[in-house]
Design a protein around this motif. Structure first.
Motif, PDB file in Angstrom:
ATOM      1  N   SER A  36       7.627   2.677  17.706  1.00 55.47           N
ATOM      2  CA  SER A  36       6.806   2.722  16.499  1.00 55.47           C
ATOM      3  C   SER A  36       6.257   4.129  16.301  1.00 55.47           C
ATOM      4  N   ALA A  37       6.245   4.576  15.062  1.00 53.78           N
ATOM      5  CA  ALA A  37       5.680   5.896  14.737  1.00 53.78           C
ATOM      6  C   ALA A  37       4.661   5.753  13.620  1.00 53.78           C
ATOM      7  N   MET A  38       3.426   6.119  13.907  1.00 55.52           N
ATOM      8  CA  MET A  38       2.368   6.248  12.901  1.00 55.52           C
ATOM      9  C   MET A  38       2.046   4.938  12.172  1.00 55.52           C
ATOM     10  N   ALA A  39       2.266   3.807  12.830  1.00 52.95           N
ATOM     11  CA  ALA A  39       1.946   2.509  12.221  1.00 52.95           C
ATOM     12  C   ALA A  39       0.739   1.842  12.877  1.00 52.95           C
TER      13      ALA A  39
ATOM     14  N   ASN B 187       8.883   9.340  -2.361  1.00 59.60           N
ATOM     15  CA  ASN B 187       8.853  10.744  -1.935  1.00 59.60           C
ATOM     16  C   ASN B 187       8.503  10.923  -0.460  1.00 59.60           C
ATOM     17  N   TRP B 188       8.523   9.802   0.296  1.00 59.40           N
ATOM     18  CA  TRP B 188       8.100   9.866   1.698  1.00 59.40           C
ATOM     19  C   TRP B 188       8.890  10.903   2.492  1.00 59.40           C
ATOM     20  N   ASP B 189      10.214  10.801   2.426  1.00 57.68           N
ATOM     21  CA  ASP B 189      11.067  11.670   3.249  1.00 57.68           C
ATOM     22  C   ASP B 189      11.077  13.118   2.746  1.00 57.68           C
TER      23      ASP B 189
ATOM     24  N   GLN C 253       8.211  -8.357   7.131  1.00 60.58           N
ATOM     25  CA  GLN C 253       7.427  -9.450   7.699  1.00 60.58           C
ATOM     26  C   GLN C 253       6.270  -8.890   8.516  1.00 60.58           C
ATOM     27  N   ASN C 254       5.131  -9.589   8.462  1.00 62.46           N
ATOM     28  CA  ASN C 254       4.003  -9.221   9.305  1.00 62.46           C
ATOM     29  C   ASN C 254       4.074 -10.042  10.593  1.00 62.46           C
ATOM     30  N   ILE C 255       4.538  -9.424  11.655  1.00 65.50           N
ATOM     31  CA  ILE C 255       4.759 -10.179  12.903  1.00 65.50           C
ATOM     32  C   ILE C 255       3.452 -10.608  13.556  1.00 65.50           C
TER      33      ILE C 255
ATOM     34  N   LEU D  61       0.819  -1.216   0.000  1.00 68.29           N
ATOM     35  CA  LEU D  61       0.000   0.000   0.000  1.00 68.29           C
ATOM     36  C   LEU D  61       0.855   1.270   0.000  1.00 68.29           C
ATOM     37  N   PHE D  62       2.149   1.118   0.264  1.00 70.24           N
ATOM     38  CA  PHE D  62       3.041   2.281   0.291  1.00 70.24           C
ATOM     39  C   PHE D  62       3.950   2.347  -0.946  1.00 70.24           C
ATOM     40  N   GLN D  63       3.670   1.486  -1.938  1.00 78.35           N
ATOM     41  CA  GLN D  63       4.486   1.429  -3.167  1.00 78.35           C
ATOM     42  C   GLN D  63       4.632   2.816  -3.818  1.00 78.35           C
TER      43      GLN D  63
ATOM     44  N   HIS E  15      -2.273   2.780  13.482  1.00 74.15           N
ATOM     45  CA  HIS E  15      -3.588   2.928  12.845  1.00 74.15           C
ATOM     46  C   HIS E  15      -3.718   2.081  11.580  1.00 74.15           C
ATOM     47  N   HIS E  16      -2.605   1.457  11.161  1.00 74.15           N
ATOM     48  CA  HIS E  16      -2.651   0.558   9.999  1.00 74.15           C
ATOM     49  C   HIS E  16      -2.886  -0.903  10.394  1.00 74.15           C
ATOM     50  N   VAL E  17      -3.016  -1.160  11.691  1.00 77.69           N
ATOM     51  CA  VAL E  17      -3.236  -2.532  12.161  1.00 77.69           C
ATOM     52  C   VAL E  17      -4.630  -2.612  12.773  1.00 77.69           C
TER      53      VAL E  17
ATOM     54  N   ASP F 205      11.875  -1.403  15.495  1.00 77.01           N
ATOM     55  CA  ASP F 205      11.052  -0.271  15.043  1.00 77.01           C
ATOM     56  C   ASP F 205       9.929  -0.884  14.206  1.00 77.01           C
ATOM     57  N   PHE F 206       8.718  -0.931  14.782  1.00 73.63           N
ATOM     58  CA  PHE F 206       7.587  -1.561  14.104  1.00 73.63           C
ATOM     59  C   PHE F 206       6.960  -0.575  13.119  1.00 73.63           C
ATOM     60  N   GLY F 207       6.777  -1.025  11.870  1.00 72.66           N
ATOM     61  CA  GLY F 207       6.256  -0.126  10.830  1.00 72.66           C
ATOM     62  C   GLY F 207       7.278   0.962  10.543  1.00 72.66           C
ATOM     63  N   ALA F 208       8.519   0.537  10.409  1.00 72.71           N
ATOM     64  CA  ALA F 208       9.663   1.475  10.337  1.00 72.71           C
ATOM     65  C   ALA F 208       9.649   2.336   9.089  1.00 72.71           C
ATOM     66  N   GLY F 209       9.006   1.846   8.024  1.00 69.81           N
ATOM     67  CA  GLY F 209       8.951   2.627   6.786  1.00 69.81           C
ATOM     68  C   GLY F 209      10.335   2.893   6.232  1.00 69.81           C
ATOM     69  N   THR F 210      10.616   4.156   5.940  1.00 64.38           N
ATOM     70  CA  THR F 210      11.912   4.531   5.344  1.00 64.38           C
ATOM     71  C   THR F 210      12.994   4.706   6.409  1.00 64.38           C
TER      72      THR F 210
ATOM     73  N   VAL G 280      11.112  -3.372  11.164  1.00 59.93           N
ATOM     74  CA  VAL G 280      10.107  -4.341  10.713  1.00 59.93           C
ATOM     75  C   VAL G 280       9.021  -3.598   9.944  1.00 59.93           C
ATOM     76  N   ASP G 281       8.731  -4.054   8.743  1.00 57.62           N
ATOM     77  CA  ASP G 281       7.690  -3.396   7.937  1.00 57.62           C
ATOM     78  C   ASP G 281       7.193  -4.389   6.895  1.00 57.62           C
ATOM     79  N   THR G 282       5.946  -4.207   6.463  1.00 58.80           N
ATOM     80  CA  THR G 282       5.374  -5.083   5.435  1.00 58.80           C
ATOM     81  C   THR G 282       5.509  -4.482   4.039  1.00 58.80           C
ATOM     82  N   SER G 283       6.087  -3.288   3.930  1.00 54.85           N
ATOM     83  CA  SER G 283       6.212  -2.644   2.613  1.00 54.85           C
ATOM     84  C   SER G 283       7.633  -2.769   2.069  1.00 54.85           C
ATOM     85  N   PRO G 284       7.825  -3.596   1.039  1.00 57.71           N
ATOM     86  CA  PRO G 284       9.161  -3.684   0.443  1.00 57.71           C
ATOM     87  C   PRO G 284       9.634  -2.326  -0.080  1.00 57.71           C
TER      88      PRO G 284
HETATM   89  C1  LIG Z   1       2.495   5.997   8.021  1.00 60.66           C
HETATM   90  S1  LIG Z   1       3.813   4.899   7.685  1.00 60.66           S
HETATM   91  C2  LIG Z   1       4.978   5.373   8.958  1.00 60.66           C
HETATM   92  C3  LIG Z   1       6.394   4.994   8.599  1.00 60.66           C
HETATM   93  C4  LIG Z   1       7.446   5.464   9.592  1.00 60.66           C
HETATM   94  N1  LIG Z   1       7.260   4.853  10.886  1.00 60.66           N
HETATM   95  C5  LIG Z   1       7.441   6.959   9.701  1.00 60.66           C
HETATM   96  O1  LIG Z   1       7.097   7.480  10.771  1.00 60.66           O
HETATM   97  O2  LIG Z   1       7.822   7.633   8.725  1.00 60.66           O
HETATM   98  C6  LIG Z   1       3.185   3.346   8.283  1.00 60.66           C
HETATM   99  C7  LIG Z   1       4.100   2.168   8.015  1.00 60.66           C
HETATM  100  O3  LIG Z   1       3.555   1.017   8.687  1.00 60.66           O
HETATM  101  C8  LIG Z   1       3.753  -0.090   7.832  1.00 60.66           C
HETATM  102  N2  LIG Z   1       2.831  -1.168   8.228  1.00 60.66           N
HETATM  103  C9  LIG Z   1       1.498  -1.250   8.059  1.00 60.66           C
HETATM  104  N3  LIG Z   1       1.016  -2.411   8.542  1.00 60.66           N
HETATM  105  C10 LIG Z   1       2.087  -3.085   9.046  1.00 60.66           C
HETATM  106  C11 LIG Z   1       2.258  -4.343   9.686  1.00 60.66           C
HETATM  107  N4  LIG Z   1       1.225  -5.176   9.939  1.00 60.66           N
HETATM  108  N5  LIG Z   1       3.492  -4.730  10.064  1.00 60.66           N
HETATM  109  C12 LIG Z   1       4.568  -3.911   9.829  1.00 60.66           C
HETATM  110  N6  LIG Z   1       4.466  -2.708   9.219  1.00 60.66           N
HETATM  111  C13 LIG Z   1       3.240  -2.296   8.835  1.00 60.66           C
HETATM  112  C14 LIG Z   1       3.533   0.452   6.439  1.00 60.66           C
HETATM  113  O4  LIG Z   1       4.048  -0.401   5.461  1.00 60.66           O
HETATM  114  C15 LIG Z   1       4.241   1.795   6.535  1.00 60.66           C
HETATM  115  O5  LIG Z   1       5.595   1.716   6.174  1.00 60.66           O
END
Ligand SMILES: C[S@@+](CC[C@H](N)C(=O)[O-])C[C@H]1O[C@@H](n2cnc3c(N)ncnc32)[C@H](O)[C@@H]1O
Length: 202
Positions: A106-109, A11-13, A90-92, A4-6, A111-113, A43-48, A65-69
């Protein structure tokens, strides 16, 4: 699973709002948690790797750890994180890691779970006894933070009382909340919380 973050990764950063949010959360995190050079951190949902980059200088290793390659590819391309931040795509919640950590950040991840309680249960299982958790996300909001077409958004922010009770149910104690940043979008203020908690010490 679709990434979903492809389309956002490249341009995230470059987004000023994202960088400012990450700096606000990162500064508050370093004030809240006493990191040390022997620590293994997830760092869960580490993103970039924006948050990983704040923590990495103070610990032994960060596991991003993140699910977005696509997001992790951006992290891997950062020379400053190489050797200090390992990526795990990996989805833990479905496939737990065979490893425990001193701290999970974890930051801002969150709400995606969808199932927050299951996530906190997994966090508890991935922490050593006495391990610490520090999570930042949106406080309860009007539902307009994300555009209506956004996929994979399961929560319009979080009520601190709900987070507190889910943390307690999953064995966490010493729960501390603070509003650490505010994002402004279309004239609306969206406060961001940082909650820290700890598992009982042995
Ligand atoms: C809004 S971004 C935040 C990225 C980073 N933490 C930041 O603050 O810039 C949310 C991230 O959570 C990841 N994410 C969503 N569901 C996830 C899951 N079940 N396990 C790991 N990462 C997940 C997304 O792929 C995305 O990279």
């Amino acid at each position: 699973m679709a990434d979903l973050f492809q389309d956002k990764a490249q341009n995230w950063d470059a987004q000023e709002r994202v960088r400012s949010l990450s700096n606000g959360i990162g500064t508050a995190l370093l004030n809240r948690i006493a990191f040390s050079e022997s620590m293994q951190v997830m760092d869960f949902g580490a993103g970039t790797g924006l948050l990983s980059g704040h923590v990495a200088p103070y610990v032994a290793q960060v596991f991003a750890v993140d699910t977005s390659p696509a997001m992790l590819a951006q992290l891997k391309a950062k020379p400053g994180l190489q050797g200090k931040v390992e990526t795990l795509c990996q989805n833990i919640l479905e496939t737990p890691l065979n490893q425990t950590f001193d701290v999970i950040v974890s930051a801002m991840a969150l709400h995606h779970v969808e199932d927050t309680s299951h996530l906190f249960q997994q966090f508890a299982q991935h922490l050593k006894p006495g391990g610490q958790l520090a999570l930042a996300d949106l406080e309860s909001e009007d539902g307009n933070f994300h555009p209506p077409e956004a996929e994979g958004v399961f929560h319009a922010g979080f009520d601190p009382q709900l987070i507190q009770s889910l943390l307690k149910q999953n064995g966490f104690e010493q729960i501390v909340f603070e509003t650490v940043h505010t994002v402004f979008k279309s004239g609306v203020a969206y406060p961001i919380f940082l909650v820290s908690a700890q598992l009982p010490k042995p």
